[in-house]
Scaffold this motif. Structure first.
Motif, PDB file in Angstrom:
ATOM      1  N   GLY A 105       0.772  -1.233   0.000  1.00 12.61           N
ATOM      2  CA  GLY A 105       0.000   0.000   0.000  1.00 12.61           C
ATOM      3  C   GLY A 105       0.799   1.276   0.000  1.00 12.61           C
ATOM      4  N   ALA A 106       2.105   1.194  -0.087  1.00  9.87           N
ATOM      5  CA  ALA A 106       2.918   2.416  -0.089  1.00  9.87           C
ATOM      6  C   ALA A 106       2.612   3.255  -1.316  1.00  9.87           C
ATOM      7  CB  ALA A 106       4.399   2.057  -0.051  1.00  9.87           C
ATOM      8  N   GLU A 107       2.485   4.564  -1.118  1.00  2.00           N
ATOM      9  CA  GLU A 107       2.191   5.489  -2.213  1.00  2.00           C
ATOM     10  C   GLU A 107       3.466   6.017  -2.855  1.00  2.00           C
ATOM     11  OE1 GLU A 107      -1.465   8.033  -1.220  1.00  2.00           O
ATOM     12  OE2 GLU A 107      -0.717   7.434   0.754  1.00  2.00           O
ATOM     13  N   GLY A 108       4.561   5.426  -2.501  1.00  2.00           N
ATOM     14  CA  GLY A 108       5.859   5.807  -3.040  1.00  2.00           C
ATOM     15  C   GLY A 108       6.928   5.397  -2.044  1.00  2.00           C
ATOM     16  N   ILE A 109       8.165   5.676  -2.385  1.00  2.00           N
ATOM     17  CA  ILE A 109       9.278   5.443  -1.470  1.00  2.00           C
ATOM     18  C   ILE A 109       9.634   6.779  -0.841  1.00  2.00           C
ATOM     19  CG2 ILE A 109      11.658   4.648  -1.208  1.00  2.00           C
ATOM     20  CD1 ILE A 109       9.524   2.511  -1.954  1.00  2.00           C
ATOM     21  N   GLY A 110       9.388   6.893   0.462  1.00  2.00           N
ATOM     22  CA  GLY A 110       9.645   8.143   1.153  1.00  2.00           C
ATOM     23  C   GLY A 110      11.081   8.293   1.613  1.00  2.00           C
ATOM     24  N   LEU A 111      11.825   7.194   1.623  1.00  2.00           N
ATOM     25  CA  LEU A 111      13.249   7.242   1.978  1.00  2.00           C
ATOM     26  C   LEU A 111      13.931   6.021   1.396  1.00  2.00           C
ATOM     27  CD1 LEU A 111      15.788   8.228   3.462  1.00  2.00           C
ATOM     28  CD2 LEU A 111      14.994   6.977   5.470  1.00  2.00           C
ATOM     29  N   LEU A 112      14.783   6.223   0.409  1.00  2.00           N
ATOM     30  CA  LEU A 112      15.658   5.164  -0.096  1.00  2.00           C
ATOM     31  C   LEU A 112      17.042   5.431   0.459  1.00  2.00           C
ATOM     32  CD1 LEU A 112      16.209   2.700  -1.887  1.00  2.00           C
ATOM     33  CD2 LEU A 112      16.754   4.283  -3.749  1.00  2.00           C
ATOM     34  N   ARG A 113      17.500   4.535   1.323  1.00  2.00           N
ATOM     35  CA  ARG A 113      18.818   4.681   1.943  1.00  2.00           C
ATOM     36  C   ARG A 113      19.867   4.192   0.939  1.00  2.00           C
ATOM     37  NH1 ARG A 113      15.523   2.114   5.979  1.00  2.00           N
ATOM     38  NH2 ARG A 113      15.039   3.524   7.719  1.00  2.00           N
ATOM     39  N   THR A 114      20.352   5.060   0.106  1.00  2.00           N
ATOM     40  CA  THR A 114      21.224   4.638  -0.996  1.00  2.00           C
ATOM     41  C   THR A 114      22.573   4.121  -0.519  1.00  2.00           C
ATOM     42  OG1 THR A 114      22.120   6.874  -1.298  1.00  2.00           O
ATOM     43  CG2 THR A 114      20.141   6.290  -2.549  1.00  2.00           C
ATOM     44  N   GLU A 115      22.931   4.372   0.750  1.00  2.00           N
ATOM     45  CA  GLU A 115      24.233   3.871   1.224  1.00  2.00           C
ATOM     46  C   GLU A 115      24.319   2.353   1.163  1.00  2.00           C
ATOM     47  OE1 GLU A 115      21.803   4.914   4.950  1.00  2.00           O
ATOM     48  OE2 GLU A 115      22.206   5.773   2.983  1.00  2.00           O
ATOM     49  N   PHE A 116      23.137   1.679   1.246  1.00  2.00           N
ATOM     50  CA  PHE A 116      23.163   0.225   1.203  1.00  2.00           C
ATOM     51  C   PHE A 116      23.542  -0.294  -0.180  1.00  2.00           C
ATOM     52  CE2 PHE A 116      20.215   0.804   4.900  1.00  2.00           C
ATOM     53  CZ  PHE A 116      21.105   0.321   5.843  1.00  2.00           C
TER      54      PHE A 116
END
Length: 951
Positions: free
Chosen positions: A677-688
């Motif tokens: 149900g997420a309406e988008g990605i509010g935080l992509l931790r790109t360090e991973f």
């Protein structure tokens, strides 16, 4: 020195488990008037720190330093268990050598027993002994230490030939107490053997008290009737104890350093014999770490060494230790370097000076730990852990309190995670076959770990598993196992001897942090041992269960079947521990730090876990179970309803919309977030993305990684945080100097601006992967407009070339200065995303991982809420939107407050999305604003929570 008599030995003992055996051992010391009864608690406390299993069926229980006050006189009691018993670390024990020591006398006993373990068949002989005299004879062996130090050197002698030098060297060994006059007489009649490079050797076994190596040199190189003479070595040989001396002498000759010995001072000669060449660049540095060179700083040192362009060796200046490879974790730890001792680094070739300087500087900076000068932290003032209370199993319907880790209620049977035992032969006839078996098992173990790293990609578990894989590749560890196999041990016994030796080298420093790293090493060892023995790790039951463990390690995490785990209980850990983070990510009820009593539970015993209030009920009464079932049913009905509406917008009852997105560390999980149900990605931790690769990912690699997330989102927006690493989250291929406080140091935008090409490549990759799809890019750890403009300058250079069509550039509000300056930032940034985890710790000056203070690091503190209010007001004044991506966004009490403060978007874990949406739908905007005002009027976080709960 260990001396035993018949009264010290008890044969034919029996115990149901290791605790009963420990109690018997304590009683034996008490009966002998060596200790008072309270010493038993010291024995238990020591086992809680780390296992005292020594090897070959022998455990050596001894008290903690705090328990020394209960020791009346130093002594030993030996208890034999012919049938054997399983120690708490999974080893099989037949003999307890229980020690009462008033100071550090027990260290001599441990050294002596270590030599006992080297004798073939000693474990079996001790187990089947029927007379006390047999046990005493097996244990009472004097440890032998080969001597080579300044006392065995006699330099610059006015002599005429090598024979005189040989006599001087032999006499020096006699003066050092290594040999008697008979040895010297034998040397007098022995012609020295030519070693080459002007060096000669005499040796003998007659009259040797202990092995040693002496060197005599003339005041200047001379010629006699046999040739060139730079020095004569005299070796006192005894058994195999002198072998290391010959190996070091061979190394000296192989490097061609023998010819230069004449005329060198003692310190340089010892350096050459330790393994440093004459051409080597060296650097010395004093070790200031409180607990010495235990595993954590040792690993930091190894990482720095591996980053150098050429090999670096390290030794201890004190004593006569050999230089070892600085890239071998087990060898570095095996130095046993203590606080205040001096490490000497050496390297040869182009860049050697810079390489040794880099390692010395890393040591000066503390190797990832805070350090202070010796005078400011005397060893005797270091804090010591108090001994734990005796372990009493929980009773029926007993309520235990713990630290709330993940909300929810779970009712299910307990599954208590315990280590497996391994049965295998100690010896094998075919060494080549055993080596092949071990190589296959090592390869299999490495493949398992790599598969688990991929399965858990994007989180701390993957990082720890990567360290485990690195341990399997340690050449020193492998070589130690292969050497043991060559001596006739089986693959299993040889491997475990290598693992156990390396682990005990860490534990010898008596540091609890070190014990945790030794546990990592043994976890790796058990994985390979399981492959060799065909023993599977413990398998959870098929029906739903509550996992009970001392703590949840990375291997355990990767094996969890999330469809069956209903709850999690750990004896150790805090609200920010790996186990707590895991439970919240899985969306299961969990409590941590419940204490050792939970480990005494039986698998199958029914438990109720209340993750919101931090409670555990063991074997609940029917009435209590019914009440909990009703609460669980209500919770499940709410969850089912929320799940059914998960794809609907989150609007309050009066029509106010709040977007709900998902926090992600792994781009592969974007599809799952959308499904929830997420309406988008509010935080992509790109360090991973960066942590998942052994070297800096290039443009193509990053485009592919980010593109996977964009593809899964189907046009929904993606908010990406640029690379956020630094002192607290290092990259192996981007070495950085240690910082006293990495949270206040070079991290986030501050770090990437030092290498703008890295940030520019990442911006280009994100924009390229997005294309026409919505992308929101934000910079972490911004303190003011200047840092934002520096990052934006790179963005402005890349964007016209890539021409992504739906882009916004924003700021993470994590630093109080950034929140206070939000009005200036809002004029230039497109949006704000509030990282409440960091904002809270910086505002309250509490490290969120602090073992004591972390419980007070509450993002509902009114000071944090006021900073959020300031941020929202500043953003809305400029027509900007504001999101919250910290854990506060999924706190049921906090959701209405955030909505009332005007937050436009909440980003939470994927599993939390449906329930967060449901909570918003149950509100009106008017109610939310009233609750926000109520929270702002309070003076403490506890006051905020009490006020909100009372509504």
């Amino acid at each position: 020195m260990l001396t035993l008599n018949q009264d010290d030995v008890r044969l034919g003992c029996h115990a149901t488990d290791w605790r009963e055996a420990l109690a018997q051992a304590a009683q034996a010391l008490t009966d002998a008037h060596r200790v008072s009864a309270e010493y038993r608690e010291g024995l238990l406390a020591r086992e809680a720190q780390s296992s005292t299993y020594l090897g070959n069926g022998i455990a050596i229980p001894h008290g903690t330093p705090e328990s020394r006050r209960y020791v009346r006189s130093t002594g030993v009691r030996v208890l034999q268990y012919p049938e054997g018993l399983t120690w708490h670390d999974g080893h099989r024990v037949n003999l307890l050598v229980t020690i009462a020591a008033q100071s550090d006398e027990h260290l001599d006993i441990l050294r002596q027993l270590t030599h006992v373990l080297e004798r073939e068949g000693v474990a079996e002989a001790l187990a089947r002994a029927t007379r006390a005299e047999e046990v005493i004879a097996l244990l009472s062996r004097v440890p032998v230490t080969a001597k080579l130090d300044a006392e065995t050197l006699c330099l610059g002698l006015p002599v005429r030939d090598r024979l005189e030098l040989a006599l001087f060297a032999a006499a020096r060994l006699r003066h050092a107490g290594c040999v008697d006059a008979g040895f010297v007489a034998a040397i007098a009649s022995q012609p020295p053997l030519a070693l080459g490079q002007g060096l000669w050797l005499v040796h003998g076994t007659s009259g040797v008290q202990s092995p040693g190596l002496a060197l005599a040199t003339p005041e200047r190189r001379l010629q006699d009737d046999a040739g060139d003479v730079a020095g004569v070595f005299c070796l006192a040989a005894q058994g195999d104890a002198h072998r290391s001396l010959l190996e070091r002498l061979d190394g000296l000759l192989a490097r061609g350093d023998g010819a230069q010995l004449a005329g060198l001072p003692a310190e340089q000669i010892l350096a050459r014999l330790a393994g440093e060449s004459a051409q080597a660049e060296t650097a010395r540095v004093r070790l200031l770490n409180a607990h010495g060179l235990h595993a954590r700083p040792a690993r930091e040192l190894v990482q720095v060494a591996r980053a150098q362009p050429l090999p670096v060796r390290v030794r201890l200046l004190e004593g006569s230790s050999e230089a070892v490879s600085a890239t071998s974790l087990t060898k570095v730890i095996g130095l046993g370097a203590r606080r205040g001792q001096t490490l000497v680094f050496s390297a040869e070739g182009d860049g050697a000076a810079q390489a040794v300087s880099a390692l010395a500087e890393a040591v000066r900076n503390g190797l990832g730990e805070p350090v202070l000068p010796i005078r400011e932290t005397p060893e005797e003032t270091l804090p010591r852990a108090a001994p734990p209370a005796p372990i009493v199993p929980p009773g029926a319907d007993e309520l235990l309190t713990a630290i709330p880790a993940s909300p929810g209620i779970a009712i299910a049977p307990a599954y208590v995670l315990r280590l497996p035992t391994f049965q295998y032969p100690e010896r094998a006839a075919d060494a080549a076959r055993e080596r092949q078996r071990l190589e296959r098992a090592l390869h299999g173990g490495h493949e398992q770990l790599q598969a688990l790293v991929k399965r858990t990609a994007g989180g701390e578990v993957a990082q720890i598993l990567s360290i485990h894989a690195e341990m399997l590749e340690d050449p020193a560890l492998r070589e130690a196992a292969f050497e043991a196999i060559a001596e006739g041990l089986s693959a299993e016994a040889g491997w475990w001897r290598a693992i156990d030796t390396a682990a005990r080298a860490q534990e010898a420093l008596a540091d609890r942090l070190l014990a945790e790293r030794a546990a990592d090493l043994r976890d790796v060892g058990r994985r390979v041992l399981g492959l060799l023995c065909g023993v599977e790790v413990p398998t959870p039951p098929e029906q739903p269960y509550i996992l009970v463990a001392d703590d949840v390690g990375p291997s355990d995490v990767a094996r969890l079947d999330t469809a069956k785990v209903r709850g999690l209980v750990t004896a150790r850990g805090g609200a920010t521990s790996h186990s707590a983070i895991l439970a919240r990510a899985l969306g299961i009820a969990a409590v941590v730090g419940a204490g050792e009593r939970v480990l005494a539970l039986n698998t199958g015993a029914e438990l109720i876990v209340d993750g919101e209030n931090g409670r555990i009920i063991t074997t609940p009464s029917p009435e209590r179970r019914q009440r909990s079932e009703r609460r669980l049913q209500e919770q499940q009905e709410l969850q089912r309803a929320a799940h059914g509406q998960r794809h609907e917008e989150a609007r309050t009852r009066d029509g106010h919309r709040v977007e709900v997105g998902a926090n992600l560390g792994d781009t592969a999980h974007a599809a799952d977030a959308v499904e929830r149900g997420a309406e988008g990605i509010g935080l992509l931790r790109t360090e991973f993305v960066f942590m998942a690769h052994p070297q800096m990912p290039d443009l193509a690699t990053q485009v592919a990684e980010y593109g996977e997330a964009f593809d899964a989102l189907g046009g929904r927006p993606l908010v990406a945080r640029t690379l956020d690493v630094g002192g607290d989250k290092p990259l192996a291929y981007w070495p950085m100097p240690r910082e006293d406080n990495p949270f206040l140091g070079v991290r986030g935008i501050r770090l990437t601006l030092t290498r703008p090409e890295v940030l520019e490549t990442q911006l280009r990759a994100l924009l390229t992967a997005a294309g026409t799809r919505p992308v929101r890019i934000m910079f972490p750890m911004i303190k003011d407009i200047e840092e934002f403009r520096a990052g934006k300058a790179l963005f402005d250079r890349v964007q016209p070339e890539v021409k992504a069509t739906d882009v916004q550039l924003g700021v993470m509000i994590e630093v109080p200065s950034c929140a206070l300056l939000a009005p200036t930032l809002a004029k230039e940034a497109d949006f704000f995303s509030i990282g409440t985890n960091d904002l809270t710790q910086y505002t309250l000056a509490i490290d969120r991982g602090h073992p004591i203070l972390s419980a007070q690091s509450d993002a509902l503190h009114p000071s944090v809420l006021r900073l959020i209010q300031l941020t929202v007001e500043a953003a809305h004044a400029e027509g900007r939107w504001v999101g919250v991506c910290g854990e506060l966004g999924s706190d049921p009490l906090a959701i209405p407050v955030l909505v009332g403060l005007g937050v436009d978007e909440l980003s939470v874990s994927s599993r939390s999305v449906p329930m967060v949406k449901a909570r918003i739908r149950g509100l009106t905007l008017t109610q939310a604003r009233e609750l926000a005002g109520l929270a702002l009027r309070q003076s403490t976080a506890a006051g905020v929570r009490e006020a909100l709960e009372a509504v």
